[in-house]
Scaffold this active site. Structure first.
Site, PDB file in Angstrom:
ATOM      1  N   PHE A 121     -44.784 -18.674  37.121  1.00 38.63           N
ATOM      2  CA  PHE A 121     -43.965 -17.987  37.420  1.00 38.63           C
ATOM      3  C   PHE A 121     -44.319 -16.407  36.617  1.00 38.63           C
ATOM      4  O   PHE A 121     -43.937 -16.306  36.046  1.00 38.63           O
ATOM      5  CB  PHE A 121     -42.736 -17.629  37.671  1.00 38.63           C
ATOM      6  CG  PHE A 121     -41.896 -17.043  38.595  1.00 38.63           C
ATOM      7  CD1 PHE A 121     -41.300 -16.431  39.351  1.00 38.63           C
ATOM      8  CD2 PHE A 121     -40.830 -15.727  37.337  1.00 38.63           C
ATOM      9  CE1 PHE A 121     -40.712 -15.378  39.937  1.00 38.63           C
ATOM     10  CE2 PHE A 121     -40.835 -14.843  37.673  1.00 38.63           C
ATOM     11  CZ  PHE A 121     -40.428 -14.609  38.996  1.00 38.63           C
ATOM     12  N   LEU A 163     -43.191 -18.174  32.694  1.00 42.76           N
ATOM     13  CA  LEU A 163     -42.692 -17.652  33.081  1.00 42.76           C
ATOM     14  C   LEU A 163     -43.087 -16.695  31.880  1.00 42.76           C
ATOM     15  O   LEU A 163     -43.376 -16.284  30.880  1.00 42.76           O
ATOM     16  CB  LEU A 163     -41.156 -17.415  33.083  1.00 42.76           C
ATOM     17  CG  LEU A 163     -39.901 -18.414  33.068  1.00 42.76           C
ATOM     18  CD1 LEU A 163     -38.450 -18.194  32.999  1.00 42.76           C
ATOM     19  CD2 LEU A 163     -39.885 -18.623  34.913  1.00 42.76           C
ATOM     20  N   GLU A 164     -43.454 -14.716  33.098  1.00 42.69           N
ATOM     21  CA  GLU A 164     -43.909 -13.925  32.702  1.00 42.69           C
ATOM     22  C   GLU A 164     -43.687 -12.576  33.373  1.00 42.69           C
ATOM     23  O   GLU A 164     -42.749 -12.804  35.074  1.00 42.69           O
ATOM     24  CB  GLU A 164     -45.680 -13.928  32.649  1.00 42.69           C
ATOM     25  CG  GLU A 164     -46.253 -13.036  31.869  1.00 42.69           C
ATOM     26  CD  GLU A 164     -45.957 -11.395  32.491  1.00 42.69           C
ATOM     27  OE1 GLU A 164     -45.378 -10.574  32.607  1.00 42.69           O
ATOM     28  OE2 GLU A 164     -47.177 -11.332  33.327  1.00 42.69           O
ATOM     29  N   LEU A 165     -42.089 -12.506  32.828  1.00 44.43           N
ATOM     30  CA  LEU A 165     -41.317 -11.387  32.846  1.00 44.43           C
ATOM     31  C   LEU A 165     -41.724 -10.283  32.780  1.00 44.43           C
ATOM     32  O   LEU A 165     -41.971  -9.652  32.723  1.00 44.43           O
ATOM     33  CB  LEU A 165     -40.237 -12.413  32.272  1.00 44.43           C
ATOM     34  CG  LEU A 165     -39.780 -13.629  33.118  1.00 44.43           C
ATOM     35  CD1 LEU A 165     -38.410 -14.127  32.083  1.00 44.43           C
ATOM     36  CD2 LEU A 165     -39.926 -14.017  34.449  1.00 44.43           C
TER      37      LEU A 165
END
Ligand code: ADP
Length: 459
Positions: A247, A271-273
């Protein structure tokens, strides 16, 4: 500039092609199909706010069909069973087809995401082909290890594809994000994938699905299901038959998808947020370079309608919290979602504008006196995506690089991306890298195979 109505004109001396949207349906099991519900949704041009076209709206039922196709392609299809060399050749063909359609793809990202056409043409679309070729080249170089066990045993590890992968991608770099996710999964590991593009930017993803098929990617291996986050996205995150979730998006939604993964089949999540990436300018820096870099870092990408509203709220909040608005701060233009380049001074570490990610043209300037103070301030956020350092002093550059808790450090440069350079965050900016050989690991799992040596009684 070309408009959604298909007119074309010159932009900065370049002829911009006519916009032609060829693919508006979901791509499942190698076919473009309507949504099970028959629903469609509008995709808009953020430069004008005008509707470009309507797209089939996938939701849970369509994600179920896409996962079924991906599962079948993984469990019984040729993709994971062919050699890495063969997979690599197909993906090289895919990259060649992207090269043949650079302008057509660039204009789709321009109308859908508000990207400058030349940025798409010269950087994002060729960069997508580059990513594919990088991983196509890695496809036949996936190795396990040979283990010398302590007893009279021998063992080795196999690197195996993780299975069916769900990719949920954001709107800000539609082509780049698509290939950050899809290329290592398909190329190297032989996984099959279901991609949920952002609802704001489905156009290029559907075109890529078409090109993949033309290149020879077998049916069911790459499925693209546009739709909204709480319906289609949530269905991906909670699906029992998806083996891995990757994501990129907001921290808030990252938390939701991780919860959904935990509550369903415990699929591993990458996750890359969000980020709050500082650029630290030391007093020995070349001032012109520093100004160019901070401008590049702050004003490069584009803003959509939701972000436009959020950014204006942050600008208001910055003023209320006592920062000084030096310039900008207002919407500009009579259509689209444009905001003036904005600069705040007198920003304190604990102000919201110093802590929250602002996805728009807002620069917050904070002063520091010592190297230690610079490090402390740079680390004083919950994020750790990236940081820039501008200095001629190599000792300072080395010390600060090691001391900042962020996944990427750019010294005297910014946004220095390359397929070979892993990208991804520390802290609440997420975990699991895109790009580089590290990204392969997300889509592989390790199996140990052990056996006694000759004449070694086991029991
Ligand atoms: P951004 O703020 O960058 O737009 P978001 O986190 O809102 O990021 O969106 C990134 C991606 O996550 C989009 O594809 C969006 O549709 C999807 N998404 C949004 N909400 C959910 C959700 N509840 N579950 C799964 N995916 C979601």
């Amino acid at each position: 500039m070309a408009g959604a109505n298909g007119s074309s004109e010159k932009h900065e001396g370049f002829e911009v092609p006519k916009v032609e949207v060829k693919f508006t349906k979901l791509f499942i099991n190698g076919q473009f199909v309507d949504a099970v519900s028959g629903k469609t949704f509008e995709t808009r041009d953020p430069r004008t706010g005008e509707v470009i076209t309507r797209i089939a709206e996938g939701d849970k039922a369509d994600i179920d069909l896409a996962v079924k196709a991906a599962r079948e392609a993984f469990d019984n299809g040729p993709w994971p069973r062919m050699t890495g060399y063969e997979r690599g050749r197909i993906l090289h063909r895919f990259a060649d087809l992207i090269d043949q359609h650079i302008e057509e793809l660039a204009i789709l990202d321009t109308v859908d995401a508000g990207k400058l056409f030349m940025v798409g043409k010269l950087r994002d679309i060729p960069g997508a082909a580059h990513l594919l070729r990088y991983y196509a080249g890695a496809a036949d170089k996936i190795h396990g290890a040979t283990l010398k066990m302590s007893q009279r045993m021998q063992a080795y590890t196999l690197k195996e594809p993780v299975g069916v992968v769900g990719h949920i991608v954001p709107w800000n770099y539609p082509s780049t994000m698509f290939f950050f996710k899809v290329s290592p999964a398909l190329a190297a590991a032989g996984c099959t994938v279901v991609v949920k593009p952002a609802e704001q930017t489905p156009l290029s993803a559907l075109f890529y699905a078409h090109l993949a098929k033309e290149a020879g990617v077998p049916d069911g291996v790459l499925n693209v299901v546009p739709g909204f986050g709480p319906t289609a996205g949530a269905a991906v995150a909670s699906h029992m038959d998806i083996d891995k979730l990757s994501f990129t998006g907001s921290t808030e939604v990252g938390r939701l998808v991780m919860e959904a993964a935990a509550k369903s089949n415990l699929k591993p999540v990458s996750l890359e947020l969000g980020g709050k990436s500082p650029v630290i300018v030391f007093d020995d820096a070349d001032v012109d370079m520093a100004v160019n870099l901070v401008n590049f870092a702050t004003y490069t990408n584009k803003v959509d309608k939701d972000q436009y509203e959020k950014v204006l709220k942050y600008i208001n909040l910055g003023q209320r919290e006592g920062a000084t608005l030096v310039t900008g701060g207002k919407p500009c233009g009579d259509k689209g979602y444009y905001i003036e380049p904005t600069i705040f001074t007198d920003v304190k570490d604990d102000m919201t504008i110093a802590q929250d990610e602002i996805f728009g043209p807002v620069m917050s300037l904070i002063k520091f006196k010592t190297v230690e103070e610079a490090i402390q301030k740079a680390n004083n956020t919950r994020y750790g995506l990236a940081a820039g350092i501008v200095t001629k002093n190599i000792d300072i550059a080395n010390t600060v690089s090691r001391s900042i808790r962020a996944g990427v450090i750019w010294i005297n440069c910014y946004f220095a991306f390359d397929p070979d350079a892993p990208f991804g965050g520390y802290k609440m900016s997420g975990f699991g890298k895109d790009m580089g050989m590290d990204a392969l690991e997300k889509y592989l799992q390790t199996k140990t195979v052990a056996t006694p040596l000759y004449n070694t009684p086991w029991l």
